[in-house]
Design an enzyme around this catalytic site. Structure first.
Site, PDB file in Angstrom:
ATOM      1  N   VAL A 276       0.840  -1.206   0.000  1.00 21.94           N
ATOM      2  CA  VAL A 276       0.000   0.000   0.000  1.00 21.94           C
ATOM      3  C   VAL A 276       0.872   1.251   0.000  1.00 21.94           C
ATOM      4  O   VAL A 276       2.058   1.185   0.298  1.00 21.94           O
ATOM      5  CB  VAL A 276      -0.931   0.024   1.234  1.00 21.94           C
ATOM      6  CG1 VAL A 276      -1.975  -1.061   1.132  1.00 21.94           C
ATOM      7  CG2 VAL A 276      -0.124  -0.117   2.513  1.00 21.94           C
TER       8      VAL A 276
ATOM      9  N   THR B 288       2.348   4.955   1.195  1.00 20.36           N
ATOM     10  CA  THR B 288       2.675   5.551   2.489  1.00 20.36           C
ATOM     11  C   THR B 288       2.999   7.031   2.252  1.00 20.36           C
ATOM     12  O   THR B 288       4.159   7.431   2.264  1.00 20.36           O
ATOM     13  CB  THR B 288       3.890   4.837   3.108  1.00 20.36           C
ATOM     14  OG1 THR B 288       4.939   4.765   2.122  1.00 20.36           O
ATOM     15  CG2 THR B 288       3.573   3.449   3.592  1.00 20.36           C
ATOM     16  N   PRO B 289       1.964   7.827   1.979  1.00 24.17           N
ATOM     17  CA  PRO B 289       2.210   9.223   1.605  1.00 24.17           C
ATOM     18  C   PRO B 289       2.757  10.049   2.761  1.00 24.17           C
ATOM     19  O   PRO B 289       2.624   9.666   3.925  1.00 24.17           O
ATOM     20  CB  PRO B 289       0.814   9.721   1.221  1.00 24.17           C
ATOM     21  CG  PRO B 289      -0.118   8.838   1.983  1.00 24.17           C
ATOM     22  CD  PRO B 289       0.540   7.515   2.112  1.00 24.17           C
TER      23      PRO B 289
ATOM     24  N   PHE C  63      12.271  -1.605  -5.769  1.00 22.06           N
ATOM     25  CA  PHE C  63      13.197  -0.672  -6.423  1.00 22.06           C
ATOM     26  C   PHE C  63      12.816  -0.395  -7.875  1.00 22.06           C
ATOM     27  O   PHE C  63      13.590   0.202  -8.620  1.00 22.06           O
ATOM     28  CB  PHE C  63      14.636  -1.215  -6.364  1.00 22.06           C
ATOM     29  CG  PHE C  63      15.205  -1.292  -4.965  1.00 22.06           C
ATOM     30  CD1 PHE C  63      15.511  -0.129  -4.262  1.00 22.06           C
ATOM     31  CD2 PHE C  63      15.417  -2.513  -4.358  1.00 22.06           C
ATOM     32  CE1 PHE C  63      16.027  -0.193  -2.958  1.00 22.06           C
ATOM     33  CE2 PHE C  63      15.920  -2.586  -3.061  1.00 22.06           C
ATOM     34  CZ  PHE C  63      16.227  -1.422  -2.364  1.00 22.06           C
ATOM     35  N   LEU C  64      11.638  -0.841  -8.308  1.00 22.47           N
ATOM     36  CA  LEU C  64      11.230  -0.617  -9.705  1.00 22.47           C
ATOM     37  C   LEU C  64      11.110   0.870  -9.989  1.00 22.47           C
ATOM     38  O   LEU C  64      10.656   1.628  -9.144  1.00 22.47           O
ATOM     39  CB  LEU C  64       9.857  -1.243  -9.974  1.00 22.47           C
ATOM     40  CG  LEU C  64       9.613  -2.720  -9.681  1.00 22.47           C
ATOM     41  CD1 LEU C  64       8.182  -3.091 -10.045  1.00 22.47           C
ATOM     42  CD2 LEU C  64      10.594  -3.590 -10.430  1.00 22.47           C
TER      43      LEU C  64
ATOM     44  N   LEU D 192      15.100   3.961   1.674  1.00 20.38           N
ATOM     45  CA  LEU D 192      15.133   5.425   1.772  1.00 20.38           C
ATOM     46  C   LEU D 192      16.493   5.950   1.320  1.00 20.38           C
ATOM     47  O   LEU D 192      16.593   6.954   0.612  1.00 20.38           O
ATOM     48  CB  LEU D 192      14.890   5.881   3.214  1.00 20.38           C
ATOM     49  CG  LEU D 192      13.552   5.532   3.860  1.00 20.38           C
ATOM     50  CD1 LEU D 192      13.444   6.175   5.238  1.00 20.38           C
ATOM     51  CD2 LEU D 192      12.402   6.011   2.998  1.00 20.38           C
TER      52      LEU D 192
ATOM     53  N   ASN E  69      17.031   5.916  -2.581  1.00 21.72           N
ATOM     54  CA  ASN E  69      16.390   7.036  -3.270  1.00 21.72           C
ATOM     55  C   ASN E  69      17.052   8.362  -2.915  1.00 21.72           C
ATOM     56  O   ASN E  69      17.191   9.243  -3.763  1.00 21.72           O
ATOM     57  CB  ASN E  69      14.895   7.081  -2.956  1.00 21.72           C
ATOM     58  CG  ASN E  69      14.101   6.181  -3.901  1.00 21.72           C
ATOM     59  OD1 ASN E  69      14.638   5.714  -4.908  1.00 21.72           O
ATOM     60  ND2 ASN E  69      12.854   5.933  -3.588  1.00 21.72           N
TER      61      ASN E  69
ATOM     62  N   CYS F  87       8.482   9.380  -5.416  1.00 27.58           N
ATOM     63  CA  CYS F  87       9.361   8.768  -4.406  1.00 27.58           C
ATOM     64  C   CYS F  87      10.435   9.676  -3.838  1.00 27.58           C
ATOM     65  O   CYS F  87      10.627   9.720  -2.625  1.00 27.58           O
ATOM     66  CB  CYS F  87      10.031   7.527  -5.001  1.00 27.58           C
ATOM     67  SG  CYS F  87       8.858   6.243  -5.397  1.00 27.58           S
TER      68      CYS F  87
HETATM   69  C1  UDX Z   1      12.737   6.102  -8.411  1.00 31.39           C
HETATM   70  C2  UDX Z   1      13.900   5.117  -8.208  1.00 31.39           C
HETATM   71  O1  UDX Z   1      14.792   5.218  -9.338  1.00 31.39           O
HETATM   72  C3  UDX Z   1      13.365   3.693  -8.046  1.00 31.39           C
HETATM   73  O2  UDX Z   1      14.426   2.798  -7.758  1.00 31.39           O
HETATM   74  C4  UDX Z   1      12.355   3.671  -6.905  1.00 31.39           C
HETATM   75  O3  UDX Z   1      11.812   2.374  -6.738  1.00 31.39           O
HETATM   76  C5  UDX Z   1      11.258   4.673  -7.154  1.00 31.39           C
HETATM   77  O4  UDX Z   1      11.817   5.986  -7.344  1.00 31.39           O
HETATM   78  P1  UDX Z   1      11.190   6.830 -10.453  1.00 31.39           P
HETATM   79  O5  UDX Z   1      10.554   7.794  -9.503  1.00 31.39           O
HETATM   80  O6  UDX Z   1      10.320   6.002 -11.329  1.00 31.39           O
HETATM   81  O7  UDX Z   1      12.126   5.797  -9.653  1.00 31.39           O
HETATM   82  O8  UDX Z   1      12.125   7.709 -11.396  1.00 31.39           O
HETATM   83  P2  UDX Z   1      13.679   7.922 -11.673  1.00 31.39           P
HETATM   84  O9  UDX Z   1      14.037   7.327 -12.972  1.00 31.39           O
HETATM   85  O10 UDX Z   1      14.505   7.544 -10.522  1.00 31.39           O
HETATM   86  O11 UDX Z   1      13.729   9.512 -11.859  1.00 31.39           O
HETATM   87  C6  UDX Z   1      13.324  10.389 -10.796  1.00 31.39           C
HETATM   88  C7  UDX Z   1      13.413  11.832 -11.252  1.00 31.39           C
HETATM   89  O12 UDX Z   1      14.779  12.237 -11.414  1.00 31.39           O
HETATM   90  C8  UDX Z   1      12.741  12.124 -12.607  1.00 31.39           C
HETATM   91  O13 UDX Z   1      12.054  13.351 -12.536  1.00 31.39           O
HETATM   92  C9  UDX Z   1      13.891  12.221 -13.576  1.00 31.39           C
HETATM   93  O14 UDX Z   1      13.601  13.023 -14.692  1.00 31.39           O
HETATM   94  C10 UDX Z   1      14.958  12.852 -12.683  1.00 31.39           C
HETATM   95  N1  UDX Z   1      16.340  12.575 -13.139  1.00 31.39           N
HETATM   96  C11 UDX Z   1      16.813  11.305 -13.135  1.00 31.39           C
HETATM   97  C12 UDX Z   1      17.139  13.642 -13.534  1.00 31.39           C
HETATM   98  O15 UDX Z   1      16.729  14.799 -13.529  1.00 31.39           O
HETATM   99  N2  UDX Z   1      18.420  13.373 -13.924  1.00 31.39           N
HETATM  100  C13 UDX Z   1      18.943  12.114 -13.944  1.00 31.39           C
HETATM  101  O16 UDX Z   1      20.109  11.953 -14.310  1.00 31.39           O
HETATM  102  C14 UDX Z   1      18.101  11.041 -13.542  1.00 31.39           C
END
Ligand code: UDX
Length: 475
Positions: free
Chosen positions: A95, A97-98, A167-168, A226, A229, A281
């Site tokens: 679920v 967790t905001p 970690f997806l 945590l 990320n 995240c």
């Molecule tokens: C992230 C983590 O990567 C993932 O492991 C976790 O489970 C969920 O949070 P996500 O939020 O889907 O995944 O996106 P991510 O690809 O990590 O990018 C996050 C943000 O950083 C995006 O806005 C992206 O545009 C930005 N970003 C990423 C950059 O600005 N520069 C980069 O080099 C990489």
């Protein structure tokens, strides 16, 4: 559980009954919907998949082929949550967790109410011993709360609580599931805890090499999510801080990323300077980490991590300021094309998207924004403005006039004074910029918040181009 799930847009329970695994059946309680099943899941993962949907909604957007191909074969949907939990050997709590919006820790702490409600439901409906897996991102020691709630069951049942963080990343979830960099499983350092870990390891070992399955104690596993990320976000904020310095010195941030990223100790990924990170995240998890540090009186550590968010906020507002400054210090009444609203490409997710912040600041300048995103609908944009920024037709009576949504990039750019590229969609790289230039007011500006356009080519066409962390030509 019903009360928890009825508040969600879509609740699902996912079950993985298996004949070949140590556990015969597992179930996952989730809110919202994240497709993560894989084509050929039965063979690959050695089990059947059954999804139990908590309400009658059919998941939207349409399920990918991977899901459709398994549906009715080893993937099923149902609404019998209690029944399926009772039949499961392993229950995944997935679920959301905001961040808390009120009360103690408001604005920082994660609300684990939904986890607790799940634990209460499991304790109530279970008729046999189970392994309960925290899949949600939770503050450290949430497992303790879950364990204590489960221990209060009145049937003398034994539960083992494991932490198995997710970690997806969005847009690559199926690939990440298929080939995870690692799977992390934390459990109690007791014989029962170790036995539970071994069971969950055996599930993943069907498709993940054993050496990539890391086992730890419960608290290390919870905290690692945590920290992972926070480190990723920290890299983006670090390179973004350098982008500002590049613009002042004549250095080029992309060259810096390449130069430092080739050092294997640093690595090349997550060094792409941008208008700011977004998504559901990064900010939430860092705030959670900051709150944890504060809770333990570690104020310097809290401040250190908070700086990652402050730098991200600075980057978003810096971008808008540059835009206004370059357009002769006024955006009032100007048409500005906003290309991209999602927080990153290949997703329609708008949560915490930098694009919304830039749009809000430009609206305050009374610019007219023509927004195009291949996956985000107007309704979703309005939800994001309201939810994250408190911008709605009450706080901004001209909202409907100031935000125009377009169905393609060319319409958004036609007659515009400037283009702001805020999401790195592939299609924005290959637009016919000659054609766009002809239809725009002059001087025509391009503000590239993702460093995806060919700056030299666009300047040759006649555009005035500002790209994050790139030198501005001498005037
Ligand atoms: C992230 C983590 O990567 C993932 O492991 C976790 O489970 C969920 O949070 P996500 O939020 O889907 O995944 O996106 P991510 O690809 O990590 O990018 C996050 C943000 O950083 C995006 O806005 C992206 O545009 C930005 N970003 C990423 C950059 O600005 N520069 C980069 O080099 C990489």
């Amino acid at each position: 559980m019903t009360s928890t799930l009825s508040r969600s847009r879509l609740g699902t329970v996912r079950i993985y009954p298996s004949t070949s695994l140590v556990c015969r059946r597992s179930v996952s309680v989730t809110q919202g919907f994240r497709w993560c099943e894989k084509e050929g899941g039965e063979a690959k993962y050695g089990g059947q998949f059954v999804n139990v949907v908590a309400n009658e909604n059919i998941p939207s957007p349409p399920p990918p082929f991977a899901v459709e191909s398994c549906r009715g074969r080893n993937l099923f949907f149902s609404t019998s949550i209690d029944e399926e939990i009772a039949r499961a050997d392993i229950v995944f709590i997935s679920v959301n967790t905001p961040t808390k919006t009120q009360g103690i820790g408001a604005g920082r702490a994660a609300n684990i109410k939904n986890c607790e409600l799940c634990a209460r439901t499991i304790a109530k409906v279970a008729t046999s011993n189970k392994i309960v897996v925290e899949k949600s991102t939770v503050p450290v020691r949430t497992a303790d709360a879950v364990r204590r709630v489960l221990a209060c069951n009145d049937k003398g049942l034994q539960f083992q609580v494991l932490s198995n963080p997710e970690f997806l990343a969005e847009g690559t979830a199926i690939d990440d599931l298929e080939k995870p960099s690692r799977v992390l499983i934390g459990g109690e350092e007791t014989p029962g805890g170790q036995e539970a870990i071994a069971k969950l390891v055996s599930v993943y070992a069907n498709w993940v090499p054993r050496e990539q399955i890391i086992t730890t104690n419960l608290w290390s596993s919870e905290l690692s999510k945590l920290v992972a990320n926070a480190f990723l976000a920290q890299r983006v904020s670090s390179i973004n801080s350098i982008s500002a310095l590049c613009e002042s010195t004549g250095a080029d941030v992309s060259e810096i990323s390449r130069a430092i990223g080739t050092d294997p100790r640093i690595g090349s990924r997550f060094l792409q300077s941008s208008v700011g990170f977004g998504g559901s995240c990064f900010q939430k998890d860092i705030l959670n980490l900051v709150y944890l540090c504060e809770t333990f009186g570690l104020d310097e550590c809290a401040e250190y991590w908070h700086q990652v968010i402050k730098m991200n906020d600075y980057q978003k507002s810096r971008f808008t300021k540059k835009m206004v400054e370059r357009m002769f210090n006024t955006a009032t009444g100007k048409k500005i094309a906003i290309l991209g609203f999602a927080f990153k490409k290949d997703t329609g997710d708008t949560r915490e998207t930098a694009s919304a912040f830039v749009c809000r600041d430009l609206m305050q300048e009374r610019a007219k924004l023509h927004v195009y995103d291949p996956q985000v609908k107007r309704e979703q944009m309005m939800i994001e403005f309201d939810y994250t920024l408190g911008v709605n037709s009450k706080t901004e009576p001209d909202l409907e006039k100031l935000i125009v949504t377009e169905s393609d990039a060319y319409a958004a750019c036609d007659g515009a004074h400037a283009i702001a590229i805020l999401t790195e969609w592939e299609e924005f790289k290959t637009l016919d910029y000659e054609r766009i230039y002809k239809g725009m007011s002059k001087p025509a500006f391009v503000f590239d918040g993702r460093n995806i356009v060919d700056v030299t080519k666009l300047r040759k066409i006649g555009f005035e181009v500002y790209a994050i962390g790139k030198p501005w030509p001498k005037e």
